[in-house]
Scaffold this motif. Structure first.
Motif, PDB file in Angstrom:
ATOM      1  N   THR A 187      32.571  25.995  34.792  1.00 20.88           N
ATOM      2  CA  THR A 187      33.214  27.096  35.496  1.00 20.88           C
ATOM      3  C   THR A 187      34.717  27.041  35.252  1.00 20.88           C
ATOM      4  OG1 THR A 187      33.332  28.195  37.648  1.00 20.88           O
ATOM      5  CG2 THR A 187      33.538  25.802  37.648  1.00 20.88           C
ATOM      6  N   ARG A 188      35.391  28.164  35.420  1.00 23.42           N
ATOM      7  CA  ARG A 188      36.849  28.219  35.232  1.00 23.42           C
ATOM      8  C   ARG A 188      37.406  29.357  36.079  1.00 23.42           C
ATOM      9  NH1 ARG A 188      37.076  30.707  29.009  1.00 23.42           N
ATOM     10  NH2 ARG A 188      36.432  32.834  29.562  1.00 23.42           N
ATOM     11  N   PRO A 189      38.697  29.306  36.415  1.00 24.13           N
ATOM     12  CA  PRO A 189      39.309  30.400  37.172  1.00 24.13           C
ATOM     13  C   PRO A 189      39.405  31.664  36.320  1.00 24.13           C
ATOM     14  CG  PRO A 189      40.629  28.379  37.314  1.00 24.13           C
ATOM     15  CD  PRO A 189      39.628  28.170  36.225  1.00 24.13           C
ATOM     16  N   LEU A 190      39.066  32.794  36.913  1.00 23.44           N
ATOM     17  CA  LEU A 190      39.281  34.084  36.267  1.00 23.44           C
ATOM     18  C   LEU A 190      40.551  34.728  36.809  1.00 23.44           C
ATOM     19  CD1 LEU A 190      38.475  36.519  34.522  1.00 23.44           C
ATOM     20  CD2 LEU A 190      37.062  37.318  36.434  1.00 23.44           C
ATOM     21  N   ALA A 191      40.746  34.606  38.115  1.00 26.19           N
ATOM     22  CA  ALA A 191      41.910  35.160  38.798  1.00 26.19           C
ATOM     23  C   ALA A 191      42.029  34.430  40.122  1.00 26.19           C
ATOM     24  CB  ALA A 191      41.733  36.663  39.008  1.00 26.19           C
ATOM     25  N   LEU A 227      44.936  39.157  35.670  1.00 24.41           N
ATOM     26  CA  LEU A 227      44.527  39.829  36.899  1.00 24.41           C
ATOM     27  C   LEU A 227      45.298  39.225  38.064  1.00 24.41           C
ATOM     28  CD1 LEU A 227      40.687  39.758  36.229  1.00 24.41           C
ATOM     29  CD2 LEU A 227      42.072  41.833  36.318  1.00 24.41           C
ATOM     30  N   ARG A 228      46.064  40.058  38.770  1.00 26.93           N
ATOM     31  CA  ARG A 228      46.907  39.560  39.852  1.00 26.93           C
ATOM     32  C   ARG A 228      46.534  40.250  41.165  1.00 26.93           C
ATOM     33  NH1 ARG A 228      52.861  39.190  36.854  1.00 26.93           N
ATOM     34  NH2 ARG A 228      52.040  38.474  34.831  1.00 26.93           N
ATOM     35  N   PRO A 229      46.338  39.492  42.240  1.00 26.88           N
ATOM     36  CA  PRO A 229      45.946  40.101  43.512  1.00 26.88           C
ATOM     37  C   PRO A 229      47.046  40.994  44.076  1.00 26.88           C
ATOM     38  CG  PRO A 229      46.431  37.765  43.803  1.00 26.88           C
ATOM     39  CD  PRO A 229      46.442  38.026  42.330  1.00 26.88           C
ATOM     40  N   VAL A 230      46.654  42.189  44.511  1.00 27.62           N
ATOM     41  CA  VAL A 230      47.596  43.135  45.096  1.00 27.62           C
ATOM     42  C   VAL A 230      46.973  43.746  46.352  1.00 27.62           C
ATOM     43  CG1 VAL A 230      48.818  43.720  42.963  1.00 27.62           C
ATOM     44  CG2 VAL A 230      46.729  44.956  43.553  1.00 27.62           C
ATOM     45  N   GLY A 231      47.820  44.322  47.185  1.00 21.68           N
ATOM     46  CA  GLY A 231      47.307  44.951  48.390  1.00 21.68           C
ATOM     47  C   GLY A 231      48.408  45.601  49.206  1.00 21.68           C
TER      48      GLY A 231
END
Length: 316
Positions: A118-122, A280-284
């Motif tokens: 497994t690996r980080p995607l975002a 891919l960067r978290p936004v909100g």
């Protein structure tokens, strides 16, 4: 959670692990929690296995549970430095059975992340190589890689998930916000995070908003000048939250800013096998109504501020 005494599938599974010296329980019907001698626990999603077991007779359950317990114990206890177990990944690669599944970070503890490929995607998201077997979906152990490099296993899994599995693209309009839903009934749709360029081949000056609420859905909004970006973000958040709250085995209601860059400049298959992932960067946004009836907009996180400021500057 108190186990249903009539749940014969759970009973068979708990008995199989107990016979192998591992106490286990089911915090919910589709989650297995195994306790180790040091008191730590590992969790596993048994949704597919439960469905498979339910299609068999009660007399077959002990044998099916024993097979599952043997595989699970190996997955939990093997670490990345363990000896290869017969080069299983090479066989699965040649058979074309490798796929990619997305999980929230909370679904896999440190022991399982060390044992599984497994690996980080975002931020908040993991992608895991699994074997798509006739009766179940089984995560691939790092110890089973043999002579297969990690990037090759991920590449083959991505290629099969995107190219060999069916999918549809459905355009919708939600409150004036155009959203494309990439979906199907299987659980490998998240792999399309690596192939978004094929769905948006033209220029993307601002990128896109992307969400992975369920294994069967990816939602994408191409960022343009209309509607307003804050409205688009708000709408995407609501859509992602609604899907994640209504489906089975949700991944995340988080919305991400997809910034096409070096990854997308590679030929698609080369990207699959590159060992890299998209940006891919978290936004909100948080929208609140004050006592005077006026709305206030809060930007959540630095990536959101960067996106909104850049978007507003480009509009002049």
């Amino acid at each position: 959670m108190t186990m249903n005494p009539n749940d014969v599938i759970a009973t068979a599974l708990i008995d199989a692990f107990a016979r192998r010296g591992y106490p286990c329980s089911l915090p919910d019907p589709n989650t297995l929690a195994v306790t180790f001698k040091d008191g730590s626990q590992a969790h596993a999603d048994i949704t597919e296995w439960r469905a498979h077991a339910g299609r068999n007779s009660r007399a077959d359950l002990p044998g099916l549970a024993a097979q599952y317990a043997d595989r699970a114990v190996q997955a939990f206890e093997r670490g990345p430095a363990a000896a290869p177990a017969g080069g299983g990944a090479r066989r699965m690669l040649e058979e074309g059975s490798l796929r990619i599944r997305l999980y929230p970070e909370s679904a896999l503890d440190e022991r399982m992340r060390a044992a599984l490929l497994t690996r980080p995607l975002a931020p908040g998201l993991l992608e895991t190589v699994v074997a798509d077997l006739p009766d179940s979906i089984v995560p691939l152990n790092r110890a089973d890689l043999g002579d297969v490099p990690e990037h090759e296993a991920f590449g083959a899994a991505l290629a099969r998930s995107v190219e060999a599995e069916p999918h549809y693209v459905q355009a919708t309009d939600v409150d004036g916000v155009k959203i494309a839903h990439i979906g199907e009934q299987h659980r490998y749709i998240g792999a399309h995070a690596h192939a978004l360029r094929r769905h948006f081949p033209g220029p993307l000056p601002f990128g896109a908003l992307v969400a992975f609420p369920l294994p069967e859905y990816v939602a994408v909004h191409e960022i343009g000048t209309d509607p307003h970006l804050v409205l688009a973000l708000k709408t995407m958040q609501e859509v992602a939250a609604r899907l994640a709250g209504s489906g089975e085995r949700p991944i995340s209601p988080q919305v991400y800013w997809w910034r096409p860059g070096e990854y997308e400049r590679m030929e698609e298959r080369a990207g699959f096998y590159s060992g890299r992932v998209p940006d891919l960067r978290p936004v909100g946004v948080q929208i609140e109504q004050g006592e005077d009836g006026r709305l206030s907009v809060g930007l959540v996180g630095d990536p959101t501020a960067e996106l909104v400021q850049g978007w507003e500057a480009a509009r002049g």
